[in-house]
Each structure stands twice: as C-alpha cells, then as structure tokens.
Design a protein around this motif. Structure first.
Motif, PDB file in Angstrom:
ATOM      1  N   PHE A   9     -20.648  23.909  77.319  1.00 19.29           N
ATOM      2  CA  PHE A   9     -21.397  23.802  78.571  1.00 19.29           C
ATOM      3  C   PHE A   9     -20.474  23.660  79.766  1.00 19.29           C
ATOM      4  CE2 PHE A   9     -23.645  21.559  81.928  1.00 19.29           C
ATOM      5  CZ  PHE A   9     -24.778  22.347  82.060  1.00 19.29           C
ATOM      6  N   TRP A  10     -19.410  22.894  79.635  1.00 17.68           N
ATOM      7  CA  TRP A  10     -18.500  22.699  80.761  1.00 17.68           C
ATOM      8  C   TRP A  10     -17.829  24.020  81.140  1.00 17.68           C
ATOM      9  CZ3 TRP A  10     -13.439  19.386  80.948  1.00 17.68           C
ATOM     10  CH2 TRP A  10     -13.068  19.179  82.283  1.00 17.68           C
ATOM     11  N   ARG A  11     -17.404  24.771  80.146  1.00 13.78           N
ATOM     12  CA  ARG A  11     -16.807  26.089  80.411  1.00 13.78           C
ATOM     13  C   ARG A  11     -17.825  26.983  81.123  1.00 13.78           C
ATOM     14  NH1 ARG A  11     -16.330  31.178  78.452  1.00 13.78           N
ATOM     15  NH2 ARG A  11     -14.267  32.113  78.472  1.00 13.78           N
ATOM     16  N   TRP A  12     -19.056  27.007  80.594  1.00 12.60           N
ATOM     17  CA  TRP A  12     -20.103  27.820  81.210  1.00 12.60           C
ATOM     18  C   TRP A  12     -20.367  27.372  82.647  1.00 12.60           C
ATOM     19  CZ3 TRP A  12     -24.689  26.255  83.324  1.00 12.60           C
ATOM     20  CH2 TRP A  12     -25.542  27.280  83.748  1.00 12.60           C
ATOM     21  N   SER A  13     -20.490  26.069  82.866  1.00  8.63           N
ATOM     22  CA  SER A  13     -20.855  25.564  84.195  1.00  8.63           C
ATOM     23  C   SER A  13     -19.762  25.841  85.220  1.00  8.63           C
ATOM     24  CB  SER A  13     -21.194  24.071  84.143  1.00  8.63           C
ATOM     25  OG  SER A  13     -20.055  23.289  83.864  1.00  8.63           O
ATOM     26  N   ARG A  14     -18.506  25.826  84.817  1.00 14.31           N
ATOM     27  CA  ARG A  14     -17.423  26.157  85.753  1.00 14.31           C
ATOM     28  C   ARG A  14     -17.558  27.598  86.230  1.00 14.31           C
ATOM     29  NH1 ARG A  14     -14.158  23.496  81.679  1.00 14.31           N
ATOM     30  NH2 ARG A  14     -13.289  25.517  81.120  1.00 14.31           N
ATOM     31  N   GLN A  15     -17.934  28.493  85.303  1.00 14.97           N
ATOM     32  CA  GLN A  15     -18.081  29.897  85.674  1.00 14.97           C
ATOM     33  C   GLN A  15     -19.362  30.121  86.484  1.00 14.97           C
ATOM     34  OE1 GLN A  15     -17.177  32.819  82.415  1.00 14.97           O
ATOM     35  NE2 GLN A  15     -17.027  30.910  81.232  1.00 14.97           N
TER      36      GLN A  15
ATOM     37  N   LEU B 183     -16.481  20.013  88.585  1.00 18.42           N
ATOM     38  CA  LEU B 183     -16.433  18.569  88.783  1.00 18.42           C
ATOM     39  C   LEU B 183     -17.427  17.800  87.927  1.00 18.42           C
ATOM     40  CD1 LEU B 183     -16.049  18.522  92.672  1.00 18.42           C
ATOM     41  CD2 LEU B 183     -14.254  18.270  90.933  1.00 18.42           C
ATOM     42  N   LEU B 184     -18.606  18.394  87.664  1.00 16.95           N
ATOM     43  CA  LEU B 184     -19.673  17.648  87.000  1.00 16.95           C
ATOM     44  C   LEU B 184     -20.144  18.259  85.681  1.00 16.95           C
ATOM     45  CD1 LEU B 184     -21.829  16.938  90.175  1.00 16.95           C
ATOM     46  CD2 LEU B 184     -20.284  15.348  89.009  1.00 16.95           C
ATOM     47  N   GLY B 185     -19.584  19.393  85.292  1.00  9.99           N
ATOM     48  CA  GLY B 185     -20.066  20.098  84.105  1.00  9.99           C
ATOM     49  C   GLY B 185     -19.953  19.317  82.813  1.00  9.99           C
ATOM     50  N   TRP B 186     -19.109  18.345  82.778  1.00 10.88           N
ATOM     51  CA  TRP B 186     -18.933  17.534  81.571  1.00 10.88           C
ATOM     52  C   TRP B 186     -19.922  16.373  81.518  1.00 10.88           C
ATOM     53  CZ3 TRP B 186     -17.818  12.459  82.505  1.00 10.88           C
ATOM     54  CH2 TRP B 186     -17.396  12.149  83.795  1.00 10.88           C
ATOM     55  N   THR B 187     -20.684  16.165  82.595  1.00 13.21           N
ATOM     56  CA  THR B 187     -21.559  14.989  82.672  1.00 13.21           C
ATOM     57  C   THR B 187     -22.971  15.288  82.174  1.00 13.21           C
ATOM     58  OG1 THR B 187     -22.360  15.490  84.905  1.00 13.21           O
ATOM     59  CG2 THR B 187     -20.312  14.204  84.744  1.00 13.21           C
ATOM     60  N   PRO B 188     -23.622  14.297  81.599  1.00 10.09           N
ATOM     61  CA  PRO B 188     -25.034  14.462  81.243  1.00 10.09           C
ATOM     62  C   PRO B 188     -25.904  14.746  82.467  1.00 10.09           C
ATOM     63  CG  PRO B 188     -24.120  12.534  80.154  1.00 10.09           C
ATOM     64  CD  PRO B 188     -23.085  13.017  81.130  1.00 10.09           C
ATOM     65  N   PHE B 189     -25.502  14.247  83.644  1.00  5.76           N
ATOM     66  CA  PHE B 189     -26.269  14.471  84.864  1.00  5.76           C
ATOM     67  C   PHE B 189     -26.463  15.962  85.124  1.00  5.76           C
ATOM     68  CE2 PHE B 189     -26.012  15.600  89.365  1.00  5.76           C
ATOM     69  CZ  PHE B 189     -27.195  15.049  89.834  1.00  5.76           C
ATOM     70  N   LEU B 190     -25.380  16.728  85.124  1.00  4.76           N
ATOM     71  CA  LEU B 190     -25.491  18.157  85.421  1.00  4.76           C
ATOM     72  C   LEU B 190     -26.225  18.886  84.302  1.00  4.76           C
ATOM     73  CD1 LEU B 190     -24.904  20.358  87.466  1.00  4.76           C
ATOM     74  CD2 LEU B 190     -22.826  20.875  86.182  1.00  4.76           C
ATOM     75  N   ARG B 191     -25.921  18.535  83.067  1.00  3.18           N
ATOM     76  CA  ARG B 191     -26.607  19.175  81.934  1.00  3.18           C
ATOM     77  C   ARG B 191     -28.120  18.970  82.045  1.00  3.18           C
ATOM     78  NH1 ARG B 191     -24.349  20.120  76.476  1.00  3.18           N
ATOM     79  NH2 ARG B 191     -22.545  19.243  77.509  1.00  3.18           N
ATOM     80  N   ASN B 192     -28.549  17.744  82.349  1.00  6.10           N
ATOM     81  CA  ASN B 192     -29.979  17.451  82.487  1.00  6.10           C
ATOM     82  C   ASN B 192     -30.592  18.188  83.673  1.00  6.10           C
ATOM     83  OD1 ASN B 192     -30.006  15.804  80.233  1.00  6.10           O
ATOM     84  ND2 ASN B 192     -29.604  13.953  81.411  1.00  6.10           N
ATOM     85  N   LYS B 193     -29.846  18.298  84.758  1.00  2.84           N
ATOM     86  CA  LYS B 193     -30.333  19.023  85.930  1.00  2.84           C
ATOM     87  C   LYS B 193     -30.540  20.502  85.588  1.00  2.84           C
ATOM     88  CE  LYS B 193     -29.414  19.828  90.780  1.00  2.84           C
ATOM     89  NZ  LYS B 193     -28.609  19.517  91.937  1.00  2.84           N
ATOM     90  N   VAL B 194     -29.594  21.088  84.875  1.00  5.53           N
ATOM     91  CA  VAL B 194     -29.711  22.497  84.466  1.00  5.53           C
ATOM     92  C   VAL B 194     -30.906  22.669  83.536  1.00  5.53           C
ATOM     93  CG1 VAL B 194     -28.586  24.320  83.099  1.00  5.53           C
ATOM     94  CG2 VAL B 194     -27.294  23.098  84.872  1.00  5.53           C
ATOM     95  N   ARG B 195     -31.079  21.753  82.589  1.00  2.00           N
ATOM     96  CA  ARG B 195     -32.208  21.842  81.655  1.00  2.00           C
ATOM     97  C   ARG B 195     -33.551  21.756  82.387  1.00  2.00           C
ATOM     98  NH1 ARG B 195     -30.998  21.637  76.293  1.00  2.00           N
ATOM     99  NH2 ARG B 195     -32.988  20.777  75.652  1.00  2.00           N
ATOM    100  N   LYS B 196     -33.653  20.838  83.345  1.00  2.00           N
ATOM    101  CA  LYS B 196     -34.905  20.697  84.096  1.00  2.00           C
ATOM    102  C   LYS B 196     -35.203  21.944  84.912  1.00  2.00           C
ATOM    103  CE  LYS B 196     -34.957  15.694  84.409  1.00  2.00           C
ATOM    104  NZ  LYS B 196     -34.747  14.509  85.256  1.00  2.00           N
ATOM    105  N   ARG B 197     -34.183  22.500  85.536  1.00  2.50           N
ATOM    106  CA  ARG B 197     -34.388  23.708  86.344  1.00  2.50           C
ATOM    107  C   ARG B 197     -34.766  24.893  85.450  1.00  2.50           C
ATOM    108  NH1 ARG B 197     -30.847  25.962  91.324  1.00  2.50           N
ATOM    109  NH2 ARG B 197     -32.447  27.420  92.015  1.00  2.50           N
ATOM    110  N   ALA B 198     -34.102  25.016  84.311  1.00  3.04           N
ATOM    111  CA  ALA B 198     -34.417  26.108  83.384  1.00  3.04           C
ATOM    112  C   ALA B 198     -35.855  25.991  82.890  1.00  3.04           C
ATOM    113  CB  ALA B 198     -33.433  26.101  82.215  1.00  3.04           C
ATOM    114  N   ALA B 199     -36.279  24.783  82.546  1.00  4.39           N
ATOM    115  CA  ALA B 199     -37.654  24.571  82.072  1.00  4.39           C
ATOM    116  C   ALA B 199     -38.664  24.905  83.168  1.00  4.39           C
ATOM    117  CB  ALA B 199     -37.834  23.129  81.595  1.00  4.39           C
TER     118      ALA B 199
END
Length: 161
Positions: free
Chosen positions: A121-127, A135-151
């Motif tokens: 996920f961090w590699r993907w989020s950097r791209q 800066l935040l791709g390794w954090t649960p915060f960004l992962r959760n934000k991406v999941r909520k937006r995708a849903a």
C-alpha cells in the motif's frame, strides 16, 4: 490444466481488455473480494467494483493501461496469480505501476467465491497520491481514508441507473 486455471486465464485476459462483464461472470453470487482499498460481499459489489474501475480506466487512462499476469495456478478449490497493472490513477492523474498477488477459492461450479489481492500500500500510495502518500502511506489513517473513499465511490457507481 484444471478448469479453474482456465477461469483465472479468462478473468485476466478480460481484465487486460477492460471487459468487466466477463470478469464479473467468473464470480459466484456469494463471492467475496478483499484488497487494500475494498472489502466487498456479493457478486453485485465485486462485479460493480470491476465495472467502475474498468470504466474509469477507459475514460481517463486507456492510453497508458497495461495489465500483465503470470503464475496463474489453480486446482479444484484454490488458485493464485501475480499481476501487474500500469494505469493512471483517476483521482490524481498520476501514473501507477502496481504489483499484486491474488489468492482465490472456487466453488464446485468453478466460480470464484473468495478473491484476496495483496500489494504494498505504501508503494502504491506514493505513486498514486504523491507527497501525501509518501508521508502518510504507511499509516492506518491514510489507508482508512482511501478505503472510505473507495467504498463511497462504489456506492455512487452502483446507485446509477
């Protein structure tokens, strides 16, 4: 070659052509899909996700779209695949090369009942996201934000006539 391996070959050949209807036909009605952005239940949601992603790629990035699959293997109950996607992330317009490993379970009819894709996920989020991903791709915060937006995006897509 087992028939379930042929299902995977059909799935990824359709994906390379952005043929979401053929992709969706590979899933059972009670299919489940999980990856870093989505956790979906039922063929309607799973097929809808592929339709949404393929439609976005066709309209905003078909010029750079490329999918390569390898290591497709399956037996009577399970399967696996490696795939790499080159695409333009629709939200930012940034180019992404994502490397994914998928695992599958099949029902007796040869349809996918469980599909799990894993990627860095961090590699993907950097791209895909640039500096915020770096800066935040390794954090649960960004992962959760991406999941909520995708849903939310999927629910809007599924609600369309």
């Amino acid at each position: 070659m087992h028939a379930n391996q042929k299902t995977l070959e059909r799935f990824y050949a359709a994906f390379a052509q952005l043929d979401a209807d053929t992709m969706a036909s590979c899933y059972a009605e009670d299919a489940q899909f999980d990856d870093e952005a989505f956790s979906l239940r039922g063929k309607r949601e799973v097929g809808g996700m592929w339709r949404m992603l393929c439609a976005a790629t066709r309209t905003q990035g078909q010029d750079v779209w490329k999918l390569e699959s390898s290591g497709l293997q399956a037996d009577a109950t399970t399967g696996k695949a490696h795939w790499e996607a080159h695409y333009r992330f629709s939200t930012t317009g940034r180019l992404v090369h994502n490397r994914i490993d998928g695992t599958f379970s099949f029902n007796p009819a040869g349809l996918i009942v469980n599909h799990v894709d894993r990627f860095d996920f961090w590699r993907w989020s950097r791209q895909a996201l640039g500096t915020p991903g770096l800066l935040l791709g390794w954090t649960p915060f960004l992962r959760n934000k991406v999941r909520k937006r995708a849903a939310a995006n999927l629910q809007k897509f599924l609600a369309r006539p």
